[in-house]
Write a protein that holds these residues in place. Structure first.
Motif, mmCIF file in Angstrom:
data_model
loop_
_atom_site.group_PDB
_atom_site.id
_atom_site.type_symbol
_atom_site.label_atom_id
_atom_site.label_comp_id
_atom_site.label_asym_id
_atom_site.label_seq_id
_atom_site.Cartn_x
_atom_site.Cartn_y
_atom_site.Cartn_z
ATOM 1 N N ASP A 1 13.681 16.066 2.159
ATOM 2 C CA ASP A 1 13.663 15.428 3.482
ATOM 3 C C ASP A 1 12.572 14.371 3.628
ATOM 4 N N THR A 2 12.191 13.727 2.534
ATOM 5 C CA THR A 2 11.249 12.616 2.604
ATOM 6 C C THR A 2 11.891 11.403 1.943
ATOM 7 N N SER A 3 11.520 10.245 2.415
ATOM 8 C CA SER A 3 11.989 9.018 1.763
ATOM 9 C C SER A 3 10.765 8.172 1.461
ATOM 10 N N PRO A 4 10.291 8.248 0.220
ATOM 11 C CA PRO A 4 9.058 7.559 -0.156
ATOM 12 C C PRO A 4 9.189 6.047 0.006
ATOM 13 N N GLY A 5 8.065 5.438 0.345
ATOM 14 C CA GLY A 5 8.042 3.990 0.491
ATOM 15 C C GLY A 5 6.617 3.489 0.573
ATOM 16 N N CYS A 6 6.497 2.191 0.767
ATOM 17 C CA CYS A 6 5.194 1.534 0.826
ATOM 18 C C CYS A 6 5.120 0.677 2.078
ATOM 19 N N SER A 7 3.910 0.468 2.550
ATOM 20 C CA SER A 7 3.741 -0.463 3.666
ATOM 21 C C SER A 7 3.521 -1.862 3.090
ATOM 22 N N LEU A 8 3.979 -2.847 3.837
ATOM 23 C CA LEU A 8 3.899 -4.247 3.412
ATOM 24 C C LEU A 8 3.266 -5.056 4.532
ATOM 25 N N VAL A 9 2.234 -5.824 4.177
ATOM 26 C CA VAL A 9 1.579 -6.729 5.115
ATOM 27 C C VAL A 9 1.486 -8.085 4.438
ATOM 28 N N LEU A 10 1.714 -9.105 5.215
ATOM 29 C CA LEU A 10 1.621 -10.470 4.733
ATOM 30 C C LEU A 10 0.493 -11.143 5.493
ATOM 31 N N ARG A 11 -0.447 -11.760 4.772
ATOM 32 C CA ARG A 11 -1.575 -12.447 5.412
ATOM 33 C C ARG A 11 -1.611 -13.905 4.969
ATOM 34 N N PHE A 12 -2.029 -14.735 5.909
ATOM 35 C CA PHE A 12 -2.283 -16.144 5.615
ATOM 36 C C PHE A 12 -3.680 -16.469 6.111
ATOM 37 N N ASN B 1 7.234 -3.373 10.297
ATOM 38 C CA ASN B 1 7.240 -2.083 10.981
ATOM 39 C C ASN B 1 7.825 -0.946 10.155
ATOM 40 N N HIS B 2 8.515 -1.245 9.100
ATOM 41 C CA HIS B 2 9.146 -0.166 8.332
ATOM 42 C C HIS B 2 8.631 -0.187 6.890
ATOM 43 N N LYS B 3 8.704 0.965 6.282
ATOM 44 C CA LYS B 3 8.303 1.065 4.874
ATOM 45 C C LYS B 3 9.377 0.429 4.004
ATOM 46 N N GLU C 1 0.825 -1.202 0.000
ATOM 47 C CA GLU C 1 0.000 0.000 0.000
ATOM 48 C C GLU C 1 0.860 1.254 0.000
ATOM 49 N N ALA C 2 0.341 2.279 -0.669
ATOM 50 C CA ALA C 2 0.991 3.597 -0.654
ATOM 51 C C ALA C 2 -0.089 4.645 -0.433
ATOM 52 N N SER C 3 0.134 5.502 0.540
ATOM 53 C CA SER C 3 -0.831 6.553 0.860
ATOM 54 C C SER C 3 -0.640 7.748 -0.068
ATOM 55 N N LEU C 4 -1.614 8.634 -0.040
ATOM 56 C CA LEU C 4 -1.512 9.878 -0.802
ATOM 57 C C LEU C 4 -0.263 10.655 -0.391
ATOM 58 N N GLU C 5 0.008 10.706 0.914
ATOM 59 C CA GLU C 5 1.197 11.415 1.403
ATOM 60 C C GLU C 5 2.469 10.865 0.775
#
Length: 171
Positions: free
Chosen positions: A80-91, A143-145, A65-69
């Motif tokens: 001073d920003t470091s763009p990234g995405c959140s990662l979730v793993l589901r089973f 916990n990290h992007k 996922e990537a937010s608008l921000e």
């Protein structure tokens, strides 16, 4: 010229490696894929679900996922920003002996994934079917992007996902 975002680059990298596991290596069967632009929050969402080949009892789902921000900071090249995405793993797995199986699942996941990764198990059942089994949604939240610097780790990440699928199938 259009420059793809971190989200787009990671999405394509995940897709390529997961589809190779399905079509070339025949280790998995892809069961679903979602690629959405959420116009209510202007965010991006990508998920790909799969099972081990011929073993549909446990499903894995990788969610990016990537937010608008995040997207705006990258596209507007905000300092001073470091763009990234959140990662979730589901089973997703059915369980009958809740206490015993959930404890084994938690122990197994802490043995495969880094200890600081939060493991969350959510049980549900269909009304009228309470006594037979529960659907266990198991989430491993990171916990990290992540960004393009993590692309070299995708192969190892997917090996861990496959290992988790095998272990969960045996529990």
């Amino acid at each position: 010229m259009y420059d793809p975002t971190v989200f787009e680059n990671l999405k394509v990298a995940f897709e390529n490696q997961v589809y190779d596991l399905d079509t070339i290596d025949r280790k998995i069967d892809i069961t679903n894929r979602v690629d959405q632009m959420d116009f209510s929050v202007m965010g991006r969402y990508f998920a790909i679900q799969f099972t081990m080949a011929g073993q549909p009892e446990v499903t894995a789902e990788i969610v990016l996922e990537a937010s608008l921000e995040e997207l705006a900071a990258e596209i507007l090249e905000k300092p001073d920003t470091s763009p990234g995405c959140s990662l979730v793993l589901r089973f997703h797995k059915r369980v009958q002996q809740v206490s015993e199986q959930c404890m084994k699942i938690e122990q197994a996941l802490h043995g495969i994934w880094e200890p600081d990764q939060k493991v969350k198990q959510t049980l549900s059942f269909e009304y009228g079917q309470e006594e037979s089994s529960y659907l266990n949604k198991i989430e491993v939240a990171f916990n990290h992007k992540i960004n393009e610097e993590h692309m070299g780790e995708l192969e190892d990440f997917l090996e861990h996902v496959l290992e988790t699928l095998v272990v969960l199938t045996d529990i």
